[in-house]
Write an enzyme that holds these catalytic residues in place. Structure first.
Site, mmCIF file in Angstrom:
data_model
loop_
_atom_site.group_PDB
_atom_site.id
_atom_site.type_symbol
_atom_site.label_atom_id
_atom_site.label_comp_id
_atom_site.label_asym_id
_atom_site.label_seq_id
_atom_site.Cartn_x
_atom_site.Cartn_y
_atom_site.Cartn_z
ATOM 1 C CE1 TYR A 24 -3.841 -2.398 0.279
ATOM 2 C CE2 TYR A 24 -2.779 -3.394 1.823
ATOM 3 C CZ TYR A 24 -3.658 -3.370 1.197
ATOM 4 O OH TYR A 24 -4.575 -4.466 0.943
ATOM 5 C CG HIS A 100 -9.336 -1.592 -5.255
ATOM 6 N ND1 HIS A 100 -9.904 -2.103 -3.999
ATOM 7 C CD2 HIS A 100 -10.557 -1.725 -6.333
ATOM 8 C CE1 HIS A 100 -11.136 -2.371 -4.330
ATOM 9 N NE2 HIS A 100 -11.528 -2.460 -5.752
#
Length: 144
Positions: A24, A100
């Protein structure tokens, strides 16, 4: 544009910058919000994050009943499990961009089937935190 774009974030995204940075990245949610506001220019942004499915559903209802021009949503883990989020998004009737940070299709099989994609106008995945300003610019283009 005077009607806001709602940017809604689901569970664990408050941990951005700390959670699995190899997936991430190191950008925090506060930095993501600043990137969105910068990309939005004079378009108002409603930027929210919750770890609770019901809260996310309530915010989608609020956007539906209010003057939201569009929704950009990163439902996180709820993408793959939440019929309530899907049903709420079905009622929206305006552009929805599913977002996402990672490319969900390059991850474990459990992440390959998004319920949200079935109602999303567009999907952005795998651009890291840069996906958020990309989504803002894309939503502005969709809204004309």
């Amino acid at each position: 544009m005077s009607t806001p774009i709602h940017v809604l974030n689901g569970p664990n995204l408050n941990r951005l910058g700390k959670r699995e940075p190899e997936i991430y990245g190191h950008t925090t949610l506060a930095e993501v919000e600043a990137m969105c506001r910068d990309a939005a220019g004079d378009t108002p942004i409603v930027f929210r994050q919750t770890n609770w499915e019901g809260q996310l559903v309530d915010w989608i209802h609020e956007a539906t009943d209010g003057d939201a021009a569009g929704i950009i949503i990163n439902p996180a883990g709820l993408t793959f499990t939440s019929i309530p989020v899907l049903d709420a998004l079905k009622m929206f009737g305006r552009p929805i961009i599913e977002l996402h940070i990672s490319n969900i299709h390059r991850r474990e099989a459990i992440y390959h089937r998004s319920l949200v994609s079935t109602v999303a106008t567009a999907v952005i995945a795998g651009l890291g935190a840069r996906g958020y300003p990309t989504a803002i610019r894309s939503m502005r283009d969709l809204l004309g």
